[in-house]
Scaffold this motif. Structure first.
Motif, PDB file in Angstrom:
ATOM      1  N   TYR A  66       1.752 -75.295 -55.350  1.00  0.00           N
ATOM      2  CA  TYR A  66       0.522 -76.076 -55.470  1.00  0.00           C
ATOM      3  C   TYR A  66       0.307 -76.873 -54.189  1.00  0.00           C
ATOM      4  CZ  TYR A  66       0.436 -75.355 -60.587  1.00  0.00           C
ATOM      5  OH  TYR A  66       0.367 -74.825 -61.844  1.00  0.00           O
TER       6      TYR A  66
ATOM      7  N   ARG B 246     -11.769 -77.207 -67.787  1.00  0.00           N
ATOM      8  CA  ARG B 246     -11.090 -76.524 -68.897  1.00  0.00           C
ATOM      9  C   ARG B 246     -11.310 -77.273 -70.206  1.00  0.00           C
ATOM     10  NH1 ARG B 246      -7.305 -75.216 -66.178  1.00  0.00           N
ATOM     11  NH2 ARG B 246      -6.315 -77.243 -66.332  1.00  0.00           N
TER      12      ARG B 246
ATOM     13  N   LYS C  69      -8.876 -86.997 -68.091  1.00  0.00           N
ATOM     14  CA  LYS C  69      -9.111 -85.703 -67.419  1.00  0.00           C
ATOM     15  C   LYS C  69      -9.572 -84.663 -68.452  1.00  0.00           C
ATOM     16  CE  LYS C  69      -7.140 -81.729 -65.080  1.00  0.00           C
ATOM     17  NZ  LYS C  69      -5.995 -80.923 -64.702  1.00  0.00           N
TER      18      LYS C  69
ATOM     19  N   ASP D 245      -7.579 -68.620 -70.023  1.00  0.00           N
ATOM     20  CA  ASP D 245      -8.567 -69.202 -69.144  1.00  0.00           C
ATOM     21  C   ASP D 245      -8.307 -68.725 -67.727  1.00  0.00           C
ATOM     22  OD1 ASP D 245      -6.244 -70.935 -68.522  1.00  0.00           O
ATOM     23  OD2 ASP D 245      -7.737 -72.028 -67.349  1.00  0.00           O
ATOM     24  N   ASP D 246      -9.357 -68.800 -66.899  1.00  0.00           N
ATOM     25  CA  ASP D 246      -9.176 -68.612 -65.464  1.00  0.00           C
ATOM     26  C   ASP D 246     -10.055 -69.638 -64.771  1.00  0.00           C
ATOM     27  OD1 ASP D 246      -7.666 -67.116 -63.555  1.00  0.00           O
ATOM     28  OD2 ASP D 246      -9.577 -66.375 -62.789  1.00  0.00           O
ATOM     29  N   THR D 247      -9.487 -70.283 -63.765  1.00  0.00           N
ATOM     30  CA  THR D 247     -10.166 -71.405 -63.112  1.00  0.00           C
ATOM     31  C   THR D 247     -10.244 -71.183 -61.622  1.00  0.00           C
ATOM     32  OG1 THR D 247      -9.464 -73.005 -64.777  1.00  0.00           O
ATOM     33  CG2 THR D 247      -9.928 -73.881 -62.608  1.00  0.00           C
TER      34      THR D 247
ATOM     35  N   LYS E 126      -1.338 -76.472 -68.854  1.00  0.00           N
ATOM     36  CA  LYS E 126      -2.530 -76.041 -69.584  1.00  0.00           C
ATOM     37  C   LYS E 126      -2.291 -76.093 -71.092  1.00  0.00           C
ATOM     38  CE  LYS E 126      -4.400 -72.824 -66.140  1.00  0.00           C
ATOM     39  NZ  LYS E 126      -4.840 -71.432 -65.958  1.00  0.00           N
TER      40      LYS E 126
ATOM     41  N   SER F  62      -7.867 -69.160 -56.183  1.00  0.00           N
ATOM     42  CA  SER F  62      -7.298 -70.512 -56.100  1.00  0.00           C
ATOM     43  C   SER F  62      -5.776 -70.543 -56.258  1.00  0.00           C
ATOM     44  CB  SER F  62      -7.932 -71.425 -57.158  1.00  0.00           C
ATOM     45  OG  SER F  62      -9.300 -71.625 -56.864  1.00  0.00           O
TER      46      SER F  62
ATOM     47  N   PHE G  40      -1.868 -81.182 -62.060  1.00  0.00           N
ATOM     48  CA  PHE G  40      -1.251 -80.077 -61.316  1.00  0.00           C
ATOM     49  C   PHE G  40      -2.293 -79.488 -60.364  1.00  0.00           C
ATOM     50  CE2 PHE G  40      -3.156 -76.247 -63.238  1.00  0.00           C
ATOM     51  CZ  PHE G  40      -3.777 -76.817 -64.336  1.00  0.00           C
ATOM     52  N   GLY G  41      -1.858 -78.497 -59.610  1.00  0.00           N
ATOM     53  CA  GLY G  41      -2.786 -77.760 -58.745  1.00  0.00           C
ATOM     54  C   GLY G  41      -3.480 -78.666 -57.737  1.00  0.00           C
TER      55      GLY G  41
ATOM     56  N   GLU H  79      -3.578 -60.710 -63.537  1.00  0.00           N
ATOM     57  CA  GLU H  79      -4.923 -61.226 -63.250  1.00  0.00           C
ATOM     58  C   GLU H  79      -5.343 -60.628 -61.924  1.00  0.00           C
ATOM     59  OE1 GLU H  79      -3.507 -65.784 -63.011  1.00  0.00           O
ATOM     60  OE2 GLU H  79      -5.432 -65.460 -62.025  1.00  0.00           O
TER      61      GLU H  79
ATOM     62  N   PHE I 174     -15.018 -77.523 -59.932  1.00  0.00           N
ATOM     63  CA  PHE I 174     -14.066 -76.695 -60.673  1.00  0.00           C
ATOM     64  C   PHE I 174     -14.851 -75.919 -61.710  1.00  0.00           C
ATOM     65  CE2 PHE I 174     -10.234 -79.421 -59.735  1.00  0.00           C
ATOM     66  CZ  PHE I 174      -9.388 -78.389 -59.360  1.00  0.00           C
TER      67      PHE I 174
HETATM   68  P1  IMP Z   1      -5.611 -70.188 -63.035  1.00  0.00           P
HETATM   69  O1  IMP Z   1      -5.646 -68.802 -62.478  1.00  0.00           O
HETATM   70  O2  IMP Z   1      -6.609 -70.428 -64.101  1.00  0.00           O
HETATM   71  O3  IMP Z   1      -4.236 -70.616 -63.441  1.00  0.00           O
HETATM   72  O4  IMP Z   1      -6.041 -71.206 -61.905  1.00  0.00           O
HETATM   73  C1  IMP Z   1      -5.877 -70.914 -60.543  1.00  0.00           C
HETATM   74  C2  IMP Z   1      -5.422 -72.112 -59.785  1.00  0.00           C
HETATM   75  O5  IMP Z   1      -6.418 -73.114 -59.850  1.00  0.00           O
HETATM   76  C3  IMP Z   1      -4.151 -72.774 -60.301  1.00  0.00           C
HETATM   77  O6  IMP Z   1      -3.020 -72.179 -59.767  1.00  0.00           O
HETATM   78  C4  IMP Z   1      -4.316 -74.181 -59.808  1.00  0.00           C
HETATM   79  O7  IMP Z   1      -3.892 -74.281 -58.474  1.00  0.00           O
HETATM   80  C5  IMP Z   1      -5.815 -74.362 -59.866  1.00  0.00           C
HETATM   81  N1  IMP Z   1      -6.196 -75.072 -61.086  1.00  0.00           N
HETATM   82  C6  IMP Z   1      -6.508 -74.575 -62.305  1.00  0.00           C
HETATM   83  N2  IMP Z   1      -6.812 -75.558 -63.164  1.00  0.00           N
HETATM   84  C7  IMP Z   1      -6.669 -76.710 -62.457  1.00  0.00           C
HETATM   85  C8  IMP Z   1      -6.817 -78.081 -62.820  1.00  0.00           C
HETATM   86  O8  IMP Z   1      -7.135 -78.467 -63.946  1.00  0.00           O
HETATM   87  N3  IMP Z   1      -6.588 -78.961 -61.822  1.00  0.00           N
HETATM   88  C9  IMP Z   1      -6.230 -78.603 -60.551  1.00  0.00           C
HETATM   89  N4  IMP Z   1      -6.053 -77.347 -60.196  1.00  0.00           N
HETATM   90  C10 IMP Z   1      -6.271 -76.398 -61.149  1.00  0.00           C
END
Ligand code: IMP
Length: 194
Positions: free
Chosen positions: A97, A180, A174, A70-72, A15, A87, A151-152, A43, A118
């Motif tokens: 992952y 993000r 990307k 950030d949180d995704t 990130k 996630s 990643f992820g 978190e 996403f």
């Molecule tokens: P986080 O809590 O924001 O770190 O995101 C939670 C999870 O979402 C991460 O552990 C990743 O598995 C997945 N993730 C977050 N951003 C991405 C991305 O850009 N691509 C793929 N997986 C992502």
């Protein structure tokens, strides 16, 4: 003119690289390492907004430096929006992952509706005040892994309108279209406007 410094409240090296590519010329994105802070970031909230705010405020309270977090979540239609805010640890505490990707592929085995999205929320703390920014990218879950970048969940996420998964794309591509990338770009646009 010296660049303004903005601390990224994350322990995720991927990130950090992404945000530095997006930051442009006015801002220098610094890491927790740069400020000698070695800490887990809590978190524990049940929304992306709540977690982004919690992470950013946690680091701001410790450092007093303007920062963002950030949180995704990956939201899959056929799984009623799961894994969503869960996630990171979808396949269980301490999972990799790849464990998460495997669980998704198994749950989606034989499922026709592969639509997913996403969603990313960025929380910026500027002079003690919180500002939220959101980015979304629609796509679908592929039937197997492709690519070894990113990643992820990147190897199984095919953004709408593209023929490459996120893991097959060059980083700049990307970053230009990702959840993000969108949220962080909105934050930088806001920063140059204040
Ligand atoms: P986080 O809590 O924001 O770190 O995101 C939670 C999870 O979402 C991460 O552990 C990743 O598995 C997945 N993730 C977050 N951003 C991405 C991305 O850009 N691509 C793929 N997986 C992502």
């Amino acid at each position: 003119m010296e660049k303004r410094k903005l601390l990224f409240a994350t322990n995720n090296a991927h990130k950090l690289i992404e945000a530095r590519e997006i930051a442009g010329t006015d801002y220098q994105v610094i890491s927790l390492q740069d400020v000698d802070l070695d800490t887990d970031i809590p978190e524990t909230q049940d929304t992306l907004e709540g977690n982004a705010r919690q992470k950013a405020l946690f680091i701001y309270d410790k450092t007093g430096i303007d920062c963002f977090a950030d949180d995704t979540g990956l939201e899959i239609d056929a799984l009623d929006g799961r894994p969503g805010v869960y996630s990171a640890r979808y396949a269980g505490e301490g999972c990799s992952y790849d464990d998460n990707v495997q669980k998704i592929l198994e749950e989606m085995d034989g499922v026709e509706n592969r639509k997913a999205c996403f969603r990313c929320v960025v929380c910026l703390i500027l002079d003690g005040e919180a500002h939220l920014f959101e980015g979304r990218i629609p796509g679908e879950i592929t039937r197997g892994r492709s690519g070894d970048g990113g990643f992820g969940y990147d190897p199984v996420f095919l953004p709408t309108g593209y023929t490459m998964t996120f893991a097959e794309m060059p980083a700049h591509l990307k970053n230009g279209i990702s959840h993000r990338g969108i949220a962080v770009s909105k934050m930088f646009r806001f920063l140059v406007s204040v």
